[in-house]
Design an enzyme around this catalytic site. Structure first.
Site, PDB file in Angstrom:
ATOM      1  N   GLU A   5      24.491  25.227  -4.341  1.00  0.00           N
ATOM      2  CA  GLU A   5      25.541  25.907  -3.457  1.00  0.00           C
ATOM      3  C   GLU A   5      27.124  25.326  -3.409  1.00  0.00           C
ATOM      4  O   GLU A   5      27.882  26.295  -2.703  1.00  0.00           O
ATOM      5  CB  GLU A   5      24.136  26.186  -1.962  1.00  0.00           C
ATOM      6  CG  GLU A   5      24.999  26.880  -0.609  1.00  0.00           C
ATOM      7  CD  GLU A   5      24.691  26.856   0.361  1.00  0.00           C
ATOM      8  OE1 GLU A   5      24.581  27.736   0.840  1.00  0.00           O
ATOM      9  OE2 GLU A   5      22.870  26.192   0.252  1.00  0.00           O
ATOM     10  N   GLU A  26      26.222  33.971   5.291  1.00  0.00           N
ATOM     11  CA  GLU A  26      25.472  33.117   4.493  1.00  0.00           C
ATOM     12  C   GLU A  26      25.985  34.582   3.095  1.00  0.00           C
ATOM     13  O   GLU A  26      25.893  36.292   2.800  1.00  0.00           O
ATOM     14  CB  GLU A  26      23.825  33.482   5.015  1.00  0.00           C
ATOM     15  CG  GLU A  26      23.583  32.335   5.307  1.00  0.00           C
ATOM     16  CD  GLU A  26      22.692  31.482   4.859  1.00  0.00           C
ATOM     17  OE1 GLU A  26      23.539  31.411   4.062  1.00  0.00           O
ATOM     18  OE2 GLU A  26      22.490  30.032   5.137  1.00  0.00           O
ATOM     19  N   HIS A  48      28.352  29.703   3.458  1.00  0.00           N
ATOM     20  CA  HIS A  48      27.289  29.422   2.988  1.00  0.00           C
ATOM     21  C   HIS A  48      27.134  30.274   1.838  1.00  0.00           C
ATOM     22  O   HIS A  48      27.115  31.948   2.326  1.00  0.00           O
ATOM     23  CB  HIS A  48      25.892  28.651   3.861  1.00  0.00           C
ATOM     24  CG  HIS A  48      25.542  27.732   4.824  1.00  0.00           C
ATOM     25  ND1 HIS A  48      25.469  26.673   3.866  1.00  0.00           N
ATOM     26  CD2 HIS A  48      26.888  27.535   5.968  1.00  0.00           C
ATOM     27  CE1 HIS A  48      25.701  25.748   5.497  1.00  0.00           C
ATOM     28  NE2 HIS A  48      27.514  26.198   6.492  1.00  0.00           N
ATOM     29  N   HIS A  78      28.063  21.807   3.100  1.00  0.00           N
ATOM     30  CA  HIS A  78      26.877  20.749   1.831  1.00  0.00           C
ATOM     31  C   HIS A  78      28.352  20.560   1.534  1.00  0.00           C
ATOM     32  O   HIS A  78      29.795  19.657   2.050  1.00  0.00           O
ATOM     33  CB  HIS A  78      26.551  21.862   0.731  1.00  0.00           C
ATOM     34  CG  HIS A  78      25.002  22.598   2.114  1.00  0.00           C
ATOM     35  ND1 HIS A  78      24.261  22.021   2.182  1.00  0.00           N
ATOM     36  CD2 HIS A  78      25.060  24.022   1.618  1.00  0.00           C
ATOM     37  CE1 HIS A  78      23.030  23.198   2.908  1.00  0.00           C
ATOM     38  NE2 HIS A  78      24.017  24.231   2.401  1.00  0.00           N
TER      39      HIS A  78
END
Length: 202
Positions: free
Chosen positions: A49, A166, A102, A33
């Protein structure tokens, strides 16, 4: 042991640094992101995030730099990088590994937990994922969900060994307390560092 002029490499290494498989390897770290893309939000909607992916990515960069790796960051600030561009950075630079950072989220607050390592291609990516995930189990105090296949663009379009981590659920209180702690980035960096050494030594 040997000596070469520092102007040949244009790099500096800590005195007494041991040679490892990471020395002179090319590692792309992708902080997920950024910029207008906040990524997932925490329970109170104020924790983005993108902030935590960059924080962890910079810790990994620092750890790998000290091992002599050439680290390429897809972003090193709060900037927006097109999704399609991220795997191409690894492809153009013939990276030895691409690691995307992430944080997960679930449809309902406090409904998910744990970190997961994803791969797409059978081009060394599975082995990379297993090597790093093994270290995440050892070093990171989160429930581990294992190594899984996922059809993510940053993995699918990548011709280099590539994984996506993640690192816990940002909208789960217990996970967020850990991933937002001061010690968490260093723990992930330690796991990625040792996992890469094991992967590159195979």
């Amino acid at each position: 042991m040997g000596w070469i002029p520092d102007w040949i490499t244009n790099r500096s290494f800590p005195k007494g640094q041991k040679e490892t498989p990471l020395a002179e390897s090319i590692i792309v770290i992708d902080a997920g992101h950024g910029g207008v893309d906040s990524g997932a939000l925490g329970i109170d909607q104020s924790h983005e995030e993108k902030k935590y992916t960059l924080r962890v990515s910079k810790a990994i960069q620092s750890k790998l730099d000290h091992s002599g790796a050439k680290v390429i960051m897809t972003r090193d600030n709060d900037s927006f990088i097109e999704l399609a561009e991220r795997p191409q950075i690894a492809n153009r630079n013939h990276a030895d590994a691409f690691i995307s950072i992430h944080f997960d989220s679930s449809g309902e607050n406090n409904a998910g937990t744990g970190d997961t390592t994803y791969y797409y291609h059978d081009n060394g990516s599975i082995e990379l994922g297993k090597a790093i995930n093994k270290q995440l189990i050892n070093d990171v105090p989160l429930y581990n969900r294992g190594v899984k296949f996922a059809n993510y663009q940053v993995l699918r379009d990548n011709k280099r060994p590539a994984i996506l981590i993640e690192g816990g659920y940002i909208n789960t209180d217990s996970d967020f307390k850990k991933l937002s702690s001061a010690s968490y980035p260093k723990k992930v960096a330690k796991a990625v560092h040792q996992g890469l050494i094991n992967f590159l030594s195979r």
